[in-house]
Scaffold this active site. Structure first.
Site, PDB file in Angstrom:
ATOM      1  N   SER A   8       0.900  -1.045   0.013  1.00 14.58           N
ATOM      2  CA  SER A   8      -0.019  -0.003  -0.035  1.00 14.58           C
ATOM      3  C   SER A   8       0.860   1.156  -0.035  1.00 14.58           C
ATOM      4  CB  SER A   8      -0.862  -0.048   1.183  1.00 14.58           C
ATOM      5  OG  SER A   8      -1.670   1.209   1.391  1.00 14.58           O
ATOM      6  N   ALA A  16       3.079   7.321  -5.198  1.00 16.54           N
ATOM      7  CA  ALA A  16       3.807   6.287  -5.608  1.00 16.54           C
ATOM      8  C   ALA A  16       4.324   5.569  -4.069  1.00 16.54           C
ATOM      9  CB  ALA A  16       4.889   5.980  -6.623  1.00 16.54           C
ATOM     10  N   LYS A  17       4.500   4.478  -4.234  1.00 15.24           N
ATOM     11  CA  LYS A  17       5.011   3.877  -2.886  1.00 15.24           C
ATOM     12  C   LYS A  17       6.381   4.230  -2.565  1.00 15.24           C
ATOM     13  CE  LYS A  17       5.166   1.377   0.854  1.00 15.24           C
ATOM     14  NZ  LYS A  17       4.297   1.789   1.953  1.00 15.24           N
ATOM     15  N   ILE A  18       7.293   4.107  -3.452  1.00  9.64           N
ATOM     16  CA  ILE A  18       8.514   4.825  -3.246  1.00  9.64           C
ATOM     17  C   ILE A  18       8.633   6.297  -4.148  1.00  9.64           C
ATOM     18  CG2 ILE A  18      11.094   4.300  -3.785  1.00  9.64           C
ATOM     19  CD1 ILE A  18      10.216   1.194  -3.741  1.00  9.64           C
TER      20      ILE A  18
END
Length: 335
Positions: free
Chosen positions: A141, A329-331
């Site tokens: 997530s 975004a996750k990263i």
């Protein structure tokens, strides 16, 4: 998000089993060579975990602690004088270029760098003197949950070992089961109220201030709800002018030296018409959310776990997908 946050208790249990020897060794090193100051490095939820570290370092070790301005090294290319300084870097991925650049520069300038990172093979880990794995497991997530909880737990463990605080260490052993219990607490009164709001405050003080910042971020990320975090003292220095009848406030209050002043502030704001929801305070003018009795250092961790379930419910009630916020975004890699 829901499933990952629910795993926090198990993740902390892994930490307590697998990290204890390393954290005890780092604590002994810090006792033998105590730093004169500390800097923290992090972005987003990790930066909020670093705020928790700041208050623990300053109140329990007397070590002046400041967040690092990452652009000082990544963009301005400036060197800092950091002999006998502790650097605590917190990250889920350990990949953001500005974070890695800052840590690399601080280590070269004499800082002792301890990285708290979920990805053990990350560039951040490669540039640290010590890397403590968060052991949160995969987190898909976009919204960080269990990596935030495990960062707070790691920080509490490190400070407790550093100060040889046996009572706190004993209480930390209870944390996995307490997190599972905190997950089951009913905060639906708050999610029902916040489902239709457009703007709000989130308040905390001392050890709970980092959680206030984290909660405000989660409302923005997952619910598209504009939420601003303030210290329960700072809110009176200007922001309180925004409060009108029914203005929503979520407040976190741990049972420590900050509780009386925080209580006075919250009751004052409620008397002015604010719709105040509190974790840690009961009273005739506020809506009390259930919390667990625990060591004050651990209360913000347990409150975070209950909050994550509530904010997930709030996001769904607002028609949002908490796992896939827009524009994120996750990263996230910044320079």
């Amino acid at each position: 998000m829901f499933d990952e946050a629910a795993e926090s208790g198990d993740a902390v249990r892994r930490q307590l089993s697998e990290n204890v020897d390393q954290i005890a060794r780092i604590g002994a090193r810090l006792r033998d060579r105590p730093p004169v100051a500390a800097v923290t490095v992090g972005r987003g939820s990790s930066d909020h975990a670093a705020v928790f570290a700041k208050y623990l370092l300053e109140t329990r070790q007397g070590v002046l602690t400041s967040p690092s301005g990452l652009s000082v090294t990544s963009l301005y290319k400036s060197s800092l004088r950091l002999d006998n300084t502790l650097c605590i870097a917190v990250s889920q991925s350990g990949k953001s270029p500005d974070l890695v650049s800052a840590v690399k520069g601080m280590r070269q300038s004499g800082a002792f760098v301890v990285a708290l990172v979920n990805a053990e093979d990350s560039p951040l880990a490669e540039n640290a003197d010590e890397t403590i794995p968060l052991r949160a497991g995969p987190e898909i997530s976009v919204a960080a949950t269990k990596s935030y909880i495990t960062a707070l737990s790691t920080i509490a463990q490190l400070i407790a070992h550093w100060g040889q605080e046996q009572q706190l260490l004993q209480e930390i052993e209870k944390l996995p089961d307490q997190l599972n219990t905190a997950w089951e607490l009913d905060w639906s009164a708050a999610s029902d109220a916040f489902a239709s709001e457009t703007s709000m405050f989130v308040l905390g003080r001392g050890l709970g201030y980092g959680l206030a910042r984290e909660a405000a971020l989660k409302f923005k990320e997952t619910c598209s709800l504009h939420a601003e975090a303030y210290s329960a003292a700072e809110v009176l220095h200007g922001p309180a002018a925004l409060i009108a009848e029914g203005f929503p406030i979520l407040a976190f209050m741990q049972n420590d030296e900050t509780s009386r002043s925080t209580s006075d502030t919250l009751l004052s704001l409620a008397a002015r018409g604010a719709n105040v929801f509190t974790a840690g305070l009961s009273g005739p003018l506020v809506t009390e959310l259930p919390t667990l009795k625990a060591h004050p250092v651990l209360q913000p961790i347990l409150m975070a776990q209950s909050f994550y379930k509530m904010v997930n419910t709030t996001a769904l009630a607002r028609g949002r997908d908490p796992d896939r916020p827009p524009n994120l975004a996750k990263i996230t890699e910044t320079v």
